[in-house]
Design an enzyme around this catalytic site. Structure first.
Site, short mmCIF file in Angstrom:
data_model
loop_
_atom_site.label_atom_id
_atom_site.label_comp_id
_atom_site.label_asym_id
_atom_site.label_seq_id
_atom_site.Cartn_x
_atom_site.Cartn_y
_atom_site.Cartn_z
N ASP A 49 0.84 -1.20 0.00
CA ASP A 49 0.00 0.00 0.00
C ASP A 49 0.88 1.25 0.00
O ASP A 49 2.01 1.23 0.50
CB ASP A 49 -0.93 0.03 1.22
CG ASP A 49 -2.16 0.92 0.97
OD1 ASP A 49 -3.21 0.38 0.59
OD2 ASP A 49 -2.05 2.15 1.12
N ASP A 72 4.42 2.59 -4.00
CA ASP A 72 3.68 3.62 -4.72
C ASP A 72 3.40 3.09 -6.12
O ASP A 72 4.31 2.98 -6.95
CB ASP A 72 4.49 4.92 -4.78
CG ASP A 72 3.71 6.02 -5.51
OD1 ASP A 72 2.58 5.76 -5.98
OD2 ASP A 72 4.25 7.14 -5.62
N ASN A 99 -5.50 -4.53 -6.93
CA ASN A 99 -6.69 -3.82 -6.43
C ASN A 99 -6.58 -2.30 -6.56
O ASN A 99 -7.57 -1.60 -6.65
CB ASN A 99 -6.93 -4.16 -4.95
CG ASN A 99 -8.04 -3.30 -4.34
OD1 ASN A 99 -9.21 -3.47 -4.65
ND2 ASN A 99 -7.66 -2.35 -3.49
N TYR A 164 -10.96 7.78 -15.70
CA TYR A 164 -11.28 6.56 -14.93
C TYR A 164 -11.88 5.51 -15.85
O TYR A 164 -11.47 4.34 -15.84
CB TYR A 164 -12.22 6.89 -13.78
CG TYR A 164 -12.48 5.74 -12.83
CD1 TYR A 164 -11.44 5.19 -12.08
CD2 TYR A 164 -13.75 5.20 -12.67
CE1 TYR A 164 -11.68 4.13 -11.19
CE2 TYR A 164 -14.00 4.15 -11.78
CZ TYR A 164 -12.96 3.62 -11.05
OH TYR A 164 -13.20 2.58 -10.18
N LYS A 168 -9.87 2.12 -16.69
CA LYS A 168 -10.44 0.87 -16.19
C LYS A 168 -10.76 -0.08 -17.35
O LYS A 168 -10.69 -1.30 -17.21
CB LYS A 168 -11.69 1.15 -15.34
CG LYS A 168 -11.35 1.67 -13.95
CD LYS A 168 -10.40 0.72 -13.22
CE LYS A 168 -10.60 0.65 -11.75
NZ LYS A 168 -9.64 -0.23 -11.06
N1 NAD Z 1 -15.70 1.11 -4.02
C1 NAD Z 1 -16.36 1.03 -5.16
O1 NAD Z 1 -17.56 1.32 -5.25
C2 NAD Z 1 -15.64 0.54 -6.39
C3 NAD Z 1 -16.39 0.36 -7.54
C4 NAD Z 1 -15.77 -0.11 -8.68
C5 NAD Z 1 -14.40 -0.40 -8.64
N2 NAD Z 1 -13.69 -0.19 -7.52
C6 NAD Z 1 -12.27 -0.49 -7.55
O2 NAD Z 1 -11.87 -1.13 -6.36
C7 NAD Z 1 -10.51 -0.82 -6.11
C8 NAD Z 1 -10.34 -0.38 -4.69
O3 NAD Z 1 -11.25 0.62 -4.38
P1 NAD Z 1 -11.77 0.85 -2.90
O4 NAD Z 1 -12.82 1.87 -3.02
O5 NAD Z 1 -12.17 -0.39 -2.22
O6 NAD Z 1 -10.48 1.36 -2.22
P2 NAD Z 1 -9.73 0.68 -0.99
O7 NAD Z 1 -10.49 1.04 0.26
O8 NAD Z 1 -9.45 -0.74 -1.31
O9 NAD Z 1 -8.42 1.50 -0.95
C9 NAD Z 1 -7.46 1.39 -1.91
C10 NAD Z 1 -6.10 1.37 -1.25
O10 NAD Z 1 -5.18 1.72 -2.28
C11 NAD Z 1 -4.18 2.51 -1.69
N3 NAD Z 1 -3.53 3.33 -2.71
C12 NAD Z 1 -3.98 4.48 -3.26
N4 NAD Z 1 -3.07 4.95 -4.12
C13 NAD Z 1 -2.03 4.09 -4.12
C14 NAD Z 1 -0.79 4.04 -4.79
N5 NAD Z 1 -0.42 4.99 -5.64
N6 NAD Z 1 0.02 2.99 -4.55
C15 NAD Z 1 -0.33 2.02 -3.67
N7 NAD Z 1 -1.49 2.01 -3.00
C16 NAD Z 1 -2.32 3.05 -3.22
C17 NAD Z 1 -4.86 3.36 -0.65
O11 NAD Z 1 -3.94 3.79 0.34
C18 NAD Z 1 -5.89 2.39 -0.11
O12 NAD Z 1 -5.43 1.73 1.05
C19 NAD Z 1 -10.09 0.22 -7.15
O13 NAD Z 1 -9.39 -0.41 -8.19
C20 NAD Z 1 -11.42 0.75 -7.65
O14 NAD Z 1 -11.33 1.24 -8.97
C21 NAD Z 1 -14.28 0.29 -6.39
#
Ligand code: NAD
Length: 276
Positions: A49, A72, A99, A164, A168
């Site tokens: 992370d 990162d 993720n 986005y 994606k």
């Molecule tokens: N939550 C939703 O409704 C949703 C919907 C569609 C897709 N997604 C996808 O799910 C995935 C995760 O989303 P989420 O909402 O659960 O977030 P999440 O809560 O899983 O958080 C993502 C994590 O990524 C970390 N992060 C951010 N930038 C980073 C970087 N540059 N390098 C390393 N780590 C980094 C953050 O610190 C965080 O801990 C994403 O790919 C997102 O596009 C989420």
């Protein structure tokens, strides 16, 4: 189920970035829920992370001993170093979950080069670089499973962020390339394509949604939970999906199966046809 006993998994973006749900001890995002689930299934899990403390908080709650790595995703060298750390920790690499993802806010009229480049670096480049670094040990083992965390915005327009949606969509192209190119060498690659998930990040950006307004447009009339995304990832990572590759599994409460998108039901339906 312990379908991943003896396997080593790396989750990129396995922390959680936002507030907890009411009554929740540990703020849950998709990445954290995935890491926890893979460990419950018996895997040794390496959590990468951007923020070390977020990865460490996940590792502290894993069912198996794990490793937290600061990475990162926007930095190519950091992506490669994290895979190397996962490999050094586990001695092998069986499952890689991509993720990490960032959402922009710019429609075409105002789409900027900076936002586009940043979205590409995290949502696409980090995923192919991570997969490229993990591929060599997987090919040497003759096995490996990639699971990418995608979004319905990569399949249908959400009208919100051009970068986005485009990145994606490209992430799914990366997944299909890996799947098809290395299918005959024991490698599988799939994606979960998520709809509205009540993750910590979404709560941070849009606030709590106790009345489920965000779920109202979903046929199931609710948002998904990160744990439900994690269940789909665990399936695709396991041998239960042994003949599944190159696929996008939509985890969206039925949104993609409906046309047109269903209108919101009244909060308290009175007419019988409202619930039929
Ligand atoms: N939550 C939703 O409704 C949703 C919907 C569609 C897709 N997604 C996808 O799910 C995935 C995760 O989303 P989420 O909402 O659960 O977030 P999440 O809560 O899983 O958080 C993502 C994590 O990524 C970390 N992060 C951010 N930038 C980073 C970087 N540059 N390098 C390393 N780590 C980094 C953050 O610190 C965080 O801990 C994403 O790919 C997102 O596009 C989420």
């Amino acid at each position: 189920m312990r379908r991943l006993e003896g396997r080593v998994a790396y989750v990129l973006g396995g922390g959680s970035d936002g507030p907890a749900r009411p009554g929740e001890a540990l703020p849950m995002g998709n990445g954290r829920a995935i890491a926890l689930r893979l460990a419950e299934e018996g895997a040794t899990v390496v959590v990468g992370d951007l923020v070390a403390e977020r990865a460490e908080a996940t590792v502290a709650h894993l069912a198996t001993p794990g490793l937290a790595v600061q990475v990162d995703a926007a930095d190519p060298d950091s992506c490669r170093a994290a895979v190397a750390a996962a490999l050094a920790h586990g001695g092998r690499l069986d499952v890689v979950v991509g993720n990490v993802g960032v959402s922009g806010r710019e429609p075409l009229k105002v789409q900027s080069l900076d936002d586009w480049a940043f979205a590409d670096s995290v949502n696409v480049r980090a995923h192919w670089l991570t997969a490229q670094a993990a591929l060599a040990p997987m090919l040497a083992q003759g096995s490996g499973a990639f699971v990418f965390v995608g979004s319905t915005a990569g399949v249908y327009s959400s009208r919100r962020s051009l970068s986005y949606e485009a990145t994606k969509a490209a992430q799914l192209a990366v997944m299909r390339h890996v799947a098809v190119r290395y299918a005959d060498r024991g490698i599988r690659a799939n994606a979960v394509v998520l709809g509205n998930i009540d993750s910590a990040l979404v709560r941070r950006e849009f606030g709590d949604d106790p009345g489920e307004a965000r779920g109202a447009v979903v046929p199931m009339r609710r948002q998904g939970r990160p744990e439900e995304a994690a269940g789909a990832v665990a399936f695709l990572a396991s041998d239960d999906a042994g003949y599944v590759t190159g696929q996008s599994l939509l985890v969206d409460g039925g949104v993609s199966a409906a046309w047109p998108s269903p209108p919101a039901l009244p909060a308290t339906p009175t007419a019988p046809e409202a619930t039929a």
